[in-house]
Design an enzyme around this catalytic site. Structure first.
Site, PDB file in Angstrom:
ATOM      1  N   ASP A   1       8.869  -7.195   6.316  1.00  0.00           N
ATOM      2  CA  ASP A   1      10.307  -7.189   6.603  1.00  0.00           C
ATOM      3  C   ASP A   1      10.744  -5.828   7.125  1.00  0.00           C
ATOM      4  OD1 ASP A   1      13.106  -8.450   6.165  1.00  0.00           O
ATOM      5  OD2 ASP A   1      13.227  -6.548   5.080  1.00  0.00           O
TER       6      ASP A   1
ATOM      7  N   ASN B   1      -4.680   9.153  -5.470  1.00  0.00           N
ATOM      8  CA  ASN B   1      -5.534   8.148  -4.828  1.00  0.00           C
ATOM      9  C   ASN B   1      -6.369   7.428  -5.903  1.00  0.00           C
ATOM     10  OD1 ASN B   1      -7.659   9.850  -5.514  1.00  0.00           O
ATOM     11  ND2 ASN B   1      -7.855  10.706  -3.463  1.00  0.00           N
TER      12      ASN B   1
END
Lengths: 339, 339, 339
Positions: free
Chosen positions: A213, A24
């Site tokens: 997409d 992270n």
């Protein structure tokens, strides 16, 4: 001799440097990165063991992971050493114990970060529904086998219990009727990681478009359950930059179907966690058109969308307008080319 | 001379072999893969151009992509050639036109698969909110500049329109109250691709666990908006194999908070699109525990979850039971170590 | 005691299952995937060693890779075991020898696929232009040190030579005639992202080698339009570090063909966008040899390259020289083995 053979057969170590994409923003490696390495080591060692006698070839499928504690966090630049060992075998199961050490190669410091126990079963390569027998391992001491048997019995009981629970789960189905808008509606969340970003810490526009997409493709696949491909994307505007560490929520819904195409509207919403002062905002939206192809790459008919609300009917009409407009435009272009 | 300089400065080509992970099971490359390459080429060429004169350093941020058609599908093993060229510059914008060709390197056949137009603005590296001036390009013919200007004006209008629309979007907020279960609840969908799978076509267990940890981490980050790390994972059982091409829906919700930890329940549901005869099923579920860390990696207090329904209260009590049980177990282990 | 410490300090093993994205369509693992793993193991072990005494913290930067032969192809589903060991240290250099084994976990078969030698230098973390001293290793036998010293002197000489040679290359214009140099020549650009880099912001040498292998593979496939695999890589020298955010242009051209092999010359040029003061520079170049395989993994004849210019003829003769030299060397080694 037997012991040596057992150890060499039944031990493996996977090592890898932890990269920015494994962690992270604060630099702490994701638990998921470590869990994935643990299972890779477990899968290799148990597949190798289950094929160690002659007979039908098989692969080891993960059946259960015991409770796992992350004792201390790992950081970018440290080397994760994941070592796995087979510690028990029943007739059809393999128990693998895994240790994860983090090594700081600059200071030489090493620390234990994880200990995990995984259970595998051997499935035939020819018939993946057939469970095969597992070759027994040799124990150094009698107690090792007895303790292993206790662990085996305990986990077997728990597996049966959860199997019963899972089999009785009724999945919350938003809209059970096929070909409705609700049926194929999908969304994903994506954490904007270092590799998604420019060196200056903003998501590449291409990363957002790829996620859009992907969602549109899943909506299309859910609607027509065939091989689908992107046919076109409407203009997309990016009004605001997206910072590293933000979470994208990308959602898609079917708006229109013609005989051979589907139009899907996709939204990108951003939660900029790194920046407290800013709330969630919409970063982009677009219309994707998908077609369904057969094995010869020829277009297949698309099931007609079933509309349930006034909103859906309105969106369908708007989609039809866009469809007819772009069809007319293509026609004009074709004519000018053939003149 | 001017023309040559313009062309060499303002043209770039990215080429890459299409790999299994770039495509769906039928072998057709995802539109998203191509869109991402298009934007990478556009970003490189416009960043390079905007830094071609001396002055403040900047990077090019994507502002808009025009409507894009996918003329013909691309396949695994083909080489995608993405060539980008700067075709117009206004005071603050760069227009990039991109052509995508697919080359079958075995047969030598080439086909056009895409044409795209992208608009970028130059942002200062020192102050990313400052828009810089773009160096002008040289045109071969007067008409090129005039046509570019028309395209510029047209897209500017459309950008303004959608900006107005986007700014007025009211995001559908399921549960606006912070620290409720609904507020942090999250889910993602993941298409199981070739690299997620064993050579026999089943998802590695580690892939599922990584996705579960990712969702749990986003729930935890949404709840406490700090640096969070995985502290432990409950036992997970995998009752059914997951086939390549399936879609995973991974959802997470907060069940319990103690002073310094959060428990998140995560579910994995599977849509096996490749297998018509089978419906959606639950593949796994588990409880993840996360803690919040400050910069010295010390645990921070966690905001108490706000419970709204009887169901949530029941799950909180169950979570509390698991928390107390594992705390007692750790205590016992500590005592046995110090005896 | 000293020996034991040396061995435990100076050995590491990296293992990983080969996935679909690691291989070409025929299922043969790319040489570049293996080169990248080799360099990762080398980088870990030498960085660890250079920090094993107290003093200024440093990281190991790849300076040179000796000629590497790919003894046998590896396949998807096999486990690559890459083991690295420090075999010599000079005042400022570390020599690492790496063995790569491919293990078929279903049959248990293991085969050697590669042997490589890498040279690293230690660079200060505080000032990356400062070369630090390397702690000496302990040798079991006196001859080990003497032989290492000879290898060190030989590579030092070659490094100096190529540093001098690195010059500008103008790639010729594309030539549509099959089997000419112009017909198969290829290039790609790659943006050096965070996951390509060490925690200190420099590209791993393995990332560069992987891109070089990819380009060479495309040149080879274009030339002979069959399933091609890397057979060997010439020594590669890395004269300059490559910063995060740089753009690599990797170009390849055919230089020589024998009956069953192709030699491809590959160049890596770097545009360091992030660094104002520096222009484009050549970072590395090398000769790759590829062979063409049929479905039974037997070598196929390679079409003869068609030469068009005096330059191409000169390069062909030079390539022929390298080919005959390495053939003679292999013959000598074979004879010494069978004596």
């Amino acid at each position: 001799m037997a012991v040596r053979k057992t150890l060499s057969m039944a031990a493996i170590q996977i090592s890898r440097i932890m990269r920015p994409d494994d962690a992270n923003i604060a630099g702490n490696v994701h638990g998921g990165t470590i869990l994935k390495m643990i299972e890779e080591a477990g899968g290799i060692i148990s597949t190798r063991h289950c094929n160690s006698k002659s007979g039908e070839r098989c692969f080891a499928a993960l059946a259960r992971v015991e409770r796992t504690d992350f004792v201390s966090p790992m950081s970018i630049g440290e080397v994760a050493h994941v070592s796995a060992e087979i510690t028990y075998t029943s007739k059809h199961s393999v128990e693998v114990q895994v240790n994860v050490m983090a090594e700081n190669i600059l200071t030489g410091a090493k620390k234990l970060t994880n200990r995990a126990t995984l259970w595998y079963v051997a499935l035939s390569l020819k018939n993946v529904d057939k469970i095969l027998e597992v070759p027994p391992i040799t124990y150094e001491r009698k107690e090792q086998e007895e303790e292993g048997k206790k662990r085996y019995e305990a986990q077997k009981l728990e597996r049966l219990e959860t199997k019963h629970k899972v089999d009785n789960v009724i999945l919350p189905i938003v809209n059970p009727e096929p070909h409705t808008v609700g049926y194929s509606q999908s969304s994903l969340i994506h954490l904007v990681g270092p590799s998604d970003c420019t060196p200056h810490g903003f998501a590449h526009g291409g990363v957002t478009m790829k996620a859009m997409d992907e969602v549109a493709g899943i909506v299309a696949a859910r609607h027509c359950k065939t091989n689908i491909v992107t046919a076109s994307v409407d203009a997309i505007n990016f009004h605001r930059k997206i910072k590293k560490g933000s979470v994208l929520t990308v959602s898609g819904r079917l708006t229109f179907t013609s005989n051979k195409s589907m139009e899907i509207e996709v939204f990108v919403d951003v939660d900029p966690f790194v920046d407290d002062t800013q709330g969630r905002y919409r970063a982009a939206s677009a219309f994707f058109t998908f077609v369904s192809l057969n094995k010869e790459a020829k277009p297949l008919p698309v099931p007609q969308v079933v509309l349930k609300s006034e909103e859906e009917k309105k969106r369908f009409e708007e989609g039809k307008g866009r469809y007819l407009q772009s069809k007319a435009k293509r026609q004009t272009e074709m004519n000018s080319l053939t003149q």
